[in-house]
Scaffold this active site. Structure first.
Site, PDB file in Angstrom:
ATOM      1  N   ARG A   1     -17.816   5.850  44.411  1.00  0.00           N
ATOM      2  CA  ARG A   1     -17.668   4.794  43.386  1.00  0.00           C
ATOM      3  C   ARG A   1     -17.733   5.482  42.029  1.00  0.00           C
ATOM      4  O   ARG A   1     -18.708   6.183  41.719  1.00  0.00           O
ATOM      5  CB  ARG A   1     -18.782   3.747  43.495  1.00  0.00           C
TER       6      ARG A   1
ATOM      7  N   HIS B   1     -10.351  -1.919  43.976  1.00  0.00           N
ATOM      8  CA  HIS B   1     -11.523  -2.094  44.861  1.00  0.00           C
ATOM      9  C   HIS B   1     -11.007  -2.512  46.248  1.00  0.00           C
ATOM     10  O   HIS B   1     -11.199  -3.640  46.692  1.00  0.00           O
ATOM     11  CB  HIS B   1     -12.432  -3.164  44.262  1.00  0.00           C
TER      12      HIS B   1
ATOM     13  N   GLN C   1     -13.211  -4.190  49.084  1.00  0.00           N
ATOM     14  CA  GLN C   1     -13.505  -5.592  48.811  1.00  0.00           C
ATOM     15  C   GLN C   1     -12.416  -6.499  49.361  1.00  0.00           C
ATOM     16  O   GLN C   1     -12.676  -7.539  49.965  1.00  0.00           O
ATOM     17  CB  GLN C   1     -13.635  -5.791  47.291  1.00  0.00           C
TER      18      GLN C   1
ATOM     19  N   ASP D   1     -13.735 -13.087  39.214  1.00  0.00           N
ATOM     20  CA  ASP D   1     -14.683 -11.970  39.170  1.00  0.00           C
ATOM     21  C   ASP D   1     -15.306 -12.017  37.783  1.00  0.00           C
ATOM     22  O   ASP D   1     -14.863 -12.780  36.909  1.00  0.00           O
ATOM     23  CB  ASP D   1     -13.913 -10.648  39.434  1.00  0.00           C
TER      24      ASP D   1
ATOM     25  N   CYS E   1     -16.196 -11.586  44.452  1.00  0.00           N
ATOM     26  CA  CYS E   1     -16.717 -10.374  45.101  1.00  0.00           C
ATOM     27  C   CYS E   1     -18.209 -10.190  44.874  1.00  0.00           C
ATOM     28  O   CYS E   1     -18.848  -9.439  45.604  1.00  0.00           O
ATOM     29  CB  CYS E   1     -15.944  -9.151  44.617  1.00  0.00           C
TER      30      CYS E   1
ATOM     31  N   ARG F   1     -18.110  -7.426  53.952  1.00  0.00           N
ATOM     32  CA  ARG F   1     -18.019  -6.024  53.507  1.00  0.00           C
ATOM     33  C   ARG F   1     -18.503  -5.114  54.634  1.00  0.00           C
ATOM     34  O   ARG F   1     -17.911  -4.062  54.899  1.00  0.00           O
ATOM     35  CB  ARG F   1     -18.866  -5.810  52.241  1.00  0.00           C
TER      36      ARG F   1
END
Ligand code: CP
Ligand code: NVA
Length: 312
Positions: A111, A138, A141, A229, A268, A296
């Site tokens: 990340r 991402h 996700q 988001d 998310c 996830r």
């Protein structure tokens, strides 16, 4: 004199960097394995003896814990490192870090808020590299998000999904997913923070059905799911996004009522109630955000199984 053994040519590592890198069949296969593993099927401890390195240059709750638990439930091990723990923070190159870690571990997740670092890591690692979020995308996700939609509403292909707010990293992965999983994506964002035009151009070149509007009501009209988001992402410069402009794109009860009668709400997480979403939406009957967070774990098991060659 006996001949020296020939060096073994390692197959190319199976990186998981972005959904746009894959064909639809491979992504489908990964999700099938995710679902199989979620149902308790498949071999016991298939990743016994394997180690995953989790590298974090940015904070995480879900990504860190879900990858750790996924690996352990599959019989493997993890080592978790932040940039402060590594010589990377003191100037060791990404390339050397990739070469060294490849001698110890079987896969690396990163990340970072610098996508070039992910690409550099993948270019020099001889083990699979997994994108655990960059400022640009991402993908893990989105595997969980598609899985969640389909568990609740059946195949996502042909459905209409609405995105509200910042055209950020998660939004770009939604564009990739729309093309690869065959759904229509209507995005409502202020001009100042809509998805990059090259992302839209890519979707159109690939034959995707992705559109951008300034009108959130137009985006959500009849949509089977509404997604948003945070308005400020971890990699954003302070002041990049105008709170006043984005407030118009908040996921409200009034907007959810204009979506399909059985519309889902996805996010998310982490969420900011009263900012990008009203509390009555994220805590209301539309919301599947905690199923999404749980998935996830399951989606990443499928990704790990694919990356480590447990499925073709
Ligand atoms: N959704 C997500 O990636 O959450 P974390 O930042 O907690 O990992
Ligand atoms: N867009 C958010 C996603 C967090 C999981 C961020 O990058 O901060």
């Amino acid at each position: 004199m006996s001949a020296l053994p020939q060096p073994v040519t390692a197959a190319e590592p199976r990186h998981f960097l972005d959904l746009c890198d894959f064909d639809s069949a491979t992504l489908r296969r990964i999700l099938e394995i995710s679902s199989l593993l979620k149902r308790g099927g498949g071999p016991r401890a298939p990743l016994a003896g394997r180690t995953l390195a989790l590298l974090f240059e940015k904070p995480s709750t879900r990504t860190r814990v879900s990858f750790e638990v996924a690996m352990r439930q599959l019989g493997g091990e993890v080592t978790v490192l932040t940039d402060r723990d590594m010589q990377l923070g003191r100037g060791e190159t990404i390339a050397d870090t990739a070469r060294v870690l490849s001698r110890y571990v079987d896969a690396i997740m990163l990340r970072t808020d610098r996508v070039w670092k992910l690409k550099e890591l993948a270019a020099h690692a001889t083990v699979p590299v997994i994108n655990g979020l960059t400022e640009a995308s991402h993908p893990c996700q989105l595997m969980a998000d598609v899985m969640t939609f389909e568990e609740h509403r059946g195949p996502i292909a042909g459905e209409t999904i609405a995105w509200l707010g910042d055209g950020n990293n998660v939004a770009r992965s939604w564009v990739h997913a729309a093309v690869r999983f065959g759904f229509r994506l209507r995005m409502a964002s202020p001009q100042s923070c809509q998805i990059p035009l090259e992302t839209l151009a890519w979707a159109l070149r690939e034959g995707g059905d992705v559109s951008i509007t300034r009108d959130p009501a137009e985006a959500v009209h009849g949509a089977r799911a509404v997604v948003t988001d945070c308005f400020v992402s971890m990699s954003d410069d302070p002041g990049r996004n105008s709170a006043a402009e984005l407030a118009h794109y908040r996921a409200t009860v009034a907007l959810m009522r204009q979506a399909a009668p059985d519309a889902l709400f996805l996010h998310c997480l982490p969420a900011h109630r009263g900012e990008e979403v009203e509390g009555d939406v994220i805590d209301g009957h539309w919301s599947v955000v905690f199923d999404e967070a749980e998935n996830r774990l399951h989606a990443q098991k499928g990704i790990l199984a694919w990356a480590l060659g447990l499925l073709s």
